[in-house]
Design a protein around this motif. Structure first.
Motif, PDB file in Angstrom:
ATOM      1  N   ARG A 162       0.837  -1.209   0.000  1.00 40.43           N
ATOM      2  CA  ARG A 162       0.000   0.000   0.000  1.00 40.43           C
ATOM      3  C   ARG A 162       0.863   1.247   0.000  1.00 40.43           C
ATOM      4  O   ARG A 162       0.604   2.199  -0.758  1.00 40.43           O
ATOM      5  CB  ARG A 162      -0.903  -0.025   1.228  1.00 40.43           C
ATOM      6  N   HIS A 163       1.909   1.272   0.811  1.00 42.79           N
ATOM      7  CA  HIS A 163       2.814   2.418   0.880  1.00 42.79           C
ATOM      8  C   HIS A 163       3.522   2.630  -0.456  1.00 42.79           C
ATOM      9  O   HIS A 163       3.619   3.767  -0.950  1.00 42.79           O
ATOM     10  CB  HIS A 163       3.834   2.206   1.994  1.00 42.79           C
ATOM     11  N   ILE A 164       4.005   1.543  -1.045  1.00 38.16           N
ATOM     12  CA  ILE A 164       4.774   1.638  -2.297  1.00 38.16           C
ATOM     13  C   ILE A 164       3.896   2.156  -3.431  1.00 38.16           C
ATOM     14  O   ILE A 164       4.261   3.094  -4.151  1.00 38.16           O
ATOM     15  CB  ILE A 164       5.390   0.277  -2.658  1.00 38.16           C
ATOM     16  N   PHE A 165       2.732   1.540  -3.602  1.00 37.04           N
ATOM     17  CA  PHE A 165       1.870   1.922  -4.736  1.00 37.04           C
ATOM     18  C   PHE A 165       1.275   3.322  -4.558  1.00 37.04           C
ATOM     19  O   PHE A 165       1.133   4.070  -5.523  1.00 37.04           O
ATOM     20  CB  PHE A 165       0.760   0.897  -4.929  1.00 37.04           C
ATOM     21  N   ASN A 166       0.933   3.691  -3.339  1.00 38.85           N
ATOM     22  CA  ASN A 166       0.371   5.027  -3.109  1.00 38.85           C
ATOM     23  C   ASN A 166       1.421   6.117  -3.292  1.00 38.85           C
ATOM     24  O   ASN A 166       1.127   7.193  -3.825  1.00 38.85           O
ATOM     25  CB  ASN A 166      -0.220   5.123  -1.707  1.00 38.85           C
ATOM     26  N   ARG A 167       2.652   5.821  -2.885  1.00 36.88           N
ATOM     27  CA  ARG A 167       3.705   6.838  -2.955  1.00 36.88           C
ATOM     28  C   ARG A 167       4.311   6.954  -4.352  1.00 36.88           C
ATOM     29  O   ARG A 167       4.590   8.054  -4.818  1.00 36.88           O
ATOM     30  CB  ARG A 167       4.801   6.527  -1.946  1.00 36.88           C
ATOM     31  N   TYR A 168       4.464   5.826  -5.011  1.00 37.77           N
ATOM     32  CA  TYR A 168       5.180   5.839  -6.291  1.00 37.77           C
ATOM     33  C   TYR A 168       4.281   5.552  -7.502  1.00 37.77           C
ATOM     34  O   TYR A 168       4.773   5.419  -8.620  1.00 37.77           O
ATOM     35  CB  TYR A 168       6.325   4.817  -6.264  1.00 37.77           C
TER      36      TYR A 168
ATOM     37  N   PRO B  19      -1.680  -0.660 -10.603  1.00 38.96           N
ATOM     38  CA  PRO B  19      -2.778  -1.631 -10.584  1.00 38.96           C
ATOM     39  C   PRO B  19      -4.108  -1.060 -11.053  1.00 38.96           C
ATOM     40  O   PRO B  19      -4.861  -1.723 -11.759  1.00 38.96           O
ATOM     41  CB  PRO B  19      -2.851  -2.068  -9.119  1.00 38.96           C
ATOM     42  N   TRP B  20      -4.403   0.123 -10.639  1.00 42.95           N
ATOM     43  CA  TRP B  20      -5.612   0.789 -11.116  1.00 42.95           C
ATOM     44  C   TRP B  20      -5.434   2.303 -11.040  1.00 42.95           C
ATOM     45  O   TRP B  20      -4.775   2.810 -10.152  1.00 42.95           O
ATOM     46  CB  TRP B  20      -6.850   0.344 -10.338  1.00 42.95           C
TER      47      TRP B  20
ATOM     48  N   THR C  72      -8.161  15.093 -12.651  1.00 46.35           N
ATOM     49  CA  THR C  72      -7.736  14.525 -11.378  1.00 46.35           C
ATOM     50  C   THR C  72      -7.359  13.058 -11.574  1.00 46.35           C
ATOM     51  O   THR C  72      -8.184  12.269 -12.067  1.00 46.35           O
ATOM     52  CB  THR C  72      -8.851  14.638 -10.325  1.00 46.35           C
ATOM     53  N   LEU C  73      -6.126  12.721 -11.229  1.00 43.94           N
ATOM     54  CA  LEU C  73      -5.670  11.331 -11.278  1.00 43.94           C
ATOM     55  C   LEU C  73      -5.826  10.716  -9.893  1.00 43.94           C
ATOM     56  O   LEU C  73      -5.387  11.291  -8.890  1.00 43.94           O
ATOM     57  CB  LEU C  73      -4.209  11.259 -11.706  1.00 43.94           C
ATOM     58  N   ILE C  74      -6.438   9.543  -9.831  1.00 39.74           N
ATOM     59  CA  ILE C  74      -6.628   8.814  -8.573  1.00 39.74           C
ATOM     60  C   ILE C  74      -6.071   7.408  -8.760  1.00 39.74           C
ATOM     61  O   ILE C  74      -6.466   6.703  -9.696  1.00 39.74           O
ATOM     62  CB  ILE C  74      -8.118   8.755  -8.179  1.00 39.74           C
ATOM     63  N   TRP C  75      -5.164   6.978  -7.902  1.00 39.38           N
ATOM     64  CA  TRP C  75      -4.565   5.654  -8.012  1.00 39.38           C
ATOM     65  C   TRP C  75      -4.467   5.022  -6.624  1.00 39.38           C
ATOM     66  O   TRP C  75      -4.646   5.696  -5.607  1.00 39.38           O
ATOM     67  CB  TRP C  75      -3.184   5.741  -8.671  1.00 39.38           C
ATOM     68  N   GLY C  76      -4.200   3.718  -6.610  1.00 35.18           N
ATOM     69  CA  GLY C  76      -4.118   3.040  -5.320  1.00 35.18           C
ATOM     70  C   GLY C  76      -3.341   1.741  -5.395  1.00 35.18           C
ATOM     71  O   GLY C  76      -2.677   1.440  -6.392  1.00 35.18           O
TER      72      GLY C  76
END
Length: 373
Positions: A18-24, A61-62, A121-125
Motif C-alpha cells: 500500500r505504501h509503495i503503490f500510493n507513494r510511487y 494496478p488501477w 484529477t488522477l486517482i490511483w491506489g
C-alpha cells in the motif's frame, strides 16, 4: 505462534505494498489530454484523446481519471455527471511496466462556446484497493465551437413580399458578380449605377440590382436584447442564439464570396466587459477571428442598442449592413436611414414573426422569421 507470525507478515506485506503503490504510483507517470481538433462547429463530432505513459518498472494496478469539462460537450456512449454548467467523466486504466495507452472519446459539440478543460484529477491506489492517492494534472485543452451555419433563405421571409399565403422568393445574400435585374432608385444610390434604358421604359429612375459587389463589405450588427426594454441578462435566449447563428452565416458567406466583413455587437465576450466593434477586413484568418468572437459571446447586453447603433452610424461606409434584431422601432429605423445616406445598403433580419411594417424606411429590405428553424 507460526499463525501469528504469518498474520503479521501478511499485514506487513499489505501495508508495504500500500505504501509503495500510493507513494510511487504517479512517479514517472505522464498524462496528456487533447482534442483531435482545436476548432469545430456546433453539432460537429470530434475526439478527445487521452494518452497515459507509465515510464517506470512499477506497474499501476488501477488508475482513475476524472475529466472536468463543459456540459455542452457530450461524451457519446458514456455515463457522466452533470452539475450546472459542468460535466464530469471518469475513465479507468491498468498500466503495466513501461506501458503506453491511448484512448479516444467521441465528443459531440452541443452548443457554441470556448471550452477549456483546465485540469484532470488522477486517482490511483494499491493492489487491494485499500488506499488511494490523488493529484491534479494541468492539461489546458481548449476547444472553440463556432455557431452553426443556417440557411437564411429558409429561415427568413421578406415582409413586403407576402401575397396572401404565397411568398415571392427574394434572396438575402445575392451573388456579388451577377446583375440580377433593376430596382427603383433611392437617394442612397450613386448616379453611376442608374440603368438608363430601364429608366426610360419605366418612366422613373432605375438602378442595377447588384448591390452585393466585391467593392462593398459586409457588416453584421447583432442586437443582444431580446426585448426593447430589456437590460443586462437576455430573457429569450433561443432568439439570441438564432441571431448569433445568423451573424455567423453572414460571415461565412463573406468568406466564400471573398468579401470583407465587420462584426458589431452590443454585448461582450468572456473576460472582456466592452462591446464588440471590429475592423473591416477580409481573408480566412480575419473571418474566423470574428466567428471566435461569436463563439465566446455572453448572453447579456452591455449597451442600449439604439445608442450602440447611433455610435456606429458614422463609422460604417459603403457596406452592406445586416441589422440582426428581435425588434424594430422608430429610432432604429431613423438611424438606419442615416446609414443608407452614408452609401450603405441596410437590411433588417428580425428574429420575430412580426414587425410594424409601416415604420421600415423606403429602400430598406426587412425579413422576419417564417421558415424552418
Amino acid at each position: 505462534m507460526e499463525v501469528i507470525a504469518l498474520i503479521a507478515i501478511v499485514f506487513i506485506a499489505i501495508g508495504l505494498q500500500r505504501h509503495i503503490f500510493n507513494r510511487y504510483g504517479a512517479y514517472k507517470l505522464e498524462y496528456l489530454c487533447t482534442f483531435s481538433a482545436s476548432e469545430a462547429y456546433e453539432g460537429q463530432e470530434l475526439c478527445l484523446v487521452e494518452t497515459l505513459y507509465n515510464r517506470k518498472l512499477l506497474p499501476v494496478p488501477w488508475l482513475k481519471v476524472d475529466i472536468h469539462s463543459s456540459k455542452w460537450l457530450d461524451f457519446a456512449g458514456t455515463r457522466s455527471v452533470i452539475t450546472q454548467e459542468d460535466r464530469r467523466v471518469t475513465s479507468s486504466f491498468l498500466l503495466k511496466s513501461h506501458q503506453k495507452i491511448t484512448r479516444h472519446w467521441k465528443v459531440i459539440c452541443l452548443k457554441r462556446g470556448v471550452f477549456t478543460t483546465k485540469n484532470v484529477t488522477l486517482i490511483w491506489g494499491d493492489l487491494l484497493g485499500m488506499g488511494s492517492s490523488s493529484e491534479a494534472v494541468e492539461v489546458n485543452a481548449v476547444l472553440v465551437v463556432y455557431p452553426g451555419i443556417i440557411d437564411l433563405n429558409s429561415v427568413f421571409i421578406p415582409v413586403n413580399c407576402l401575397q396572401g399565403d404565397a411568398v415571392i422568393k427574394r434572396w438575402i445574400m445575392d451573388d456579388p458578380f451577377i446583375v440580377s435585374g433593376t430596382r427603383e432608385y433611392t437617394e442612397a444610390d450613386s448616379m453611376n449605377r442608374i440603368h438608363w434604358q430601364s429608366s426610360a421604359r419605366q418612366g422613373r429612375l432605375m438602378v442595377r440590382k447588384n448591390d452585393f459587389t466585391c467593392r462593398m463589405g459586409i457588416t453584421a450588427i447583432l442586437n443582444m436584447q431580446s426585448g426593447e426594454f430589456e437590460h443586462d441578462t437576455v430573457l429569450d435566449k433561443g432568439k439570441i442564439e438564432l441571431g448569433i447563428k445568423t451573424a455567423a452565416t453572414l460571415l461565412d458567406s463573406a468568406l466564400k464570396m471573398g468579401m470583407t466583413a465587420r462584426l458589431a455587437v452590443n454585448g461582450c465576450i468572456e473576460g472582456d466587459e466592452g462591446t464588440v466593434f471590429t475592423k473591416e477586413a477580409g481573408g480566412r484568418e480575419h473571418i474566423f477571428q470574428l466567428l471566435k468572437l461569436l463563439a465566446g459571446l455572453r448572453l447579456e447586453n452591455k449597451k442600449d442598442f439604439e445608442s450602440f447603433l447611433a455610435e456606429s452610424s458614422d463609422v460604417i461606409m459603403n457596406n452592406q449592413i445586416f441589422i440582426i434584431t428581435c425588434y424594430i422601432n422608430e429610432e432604429i429605423c431613423r438611424i438606419s436611414d442615416i446609414m443608407r445616406r452614408n452609401g450603405n445598403r441596410v437590411l433588417f433580419l428580425v428574429l420575430d414573426e412580426w414587425i410594424q411594417e409601416d415604420i421600415v424606411p423606403r429602400g430598406v429590405d426587412a425579413y422576419i422569421l417564417g421558415g424552418e428553424r
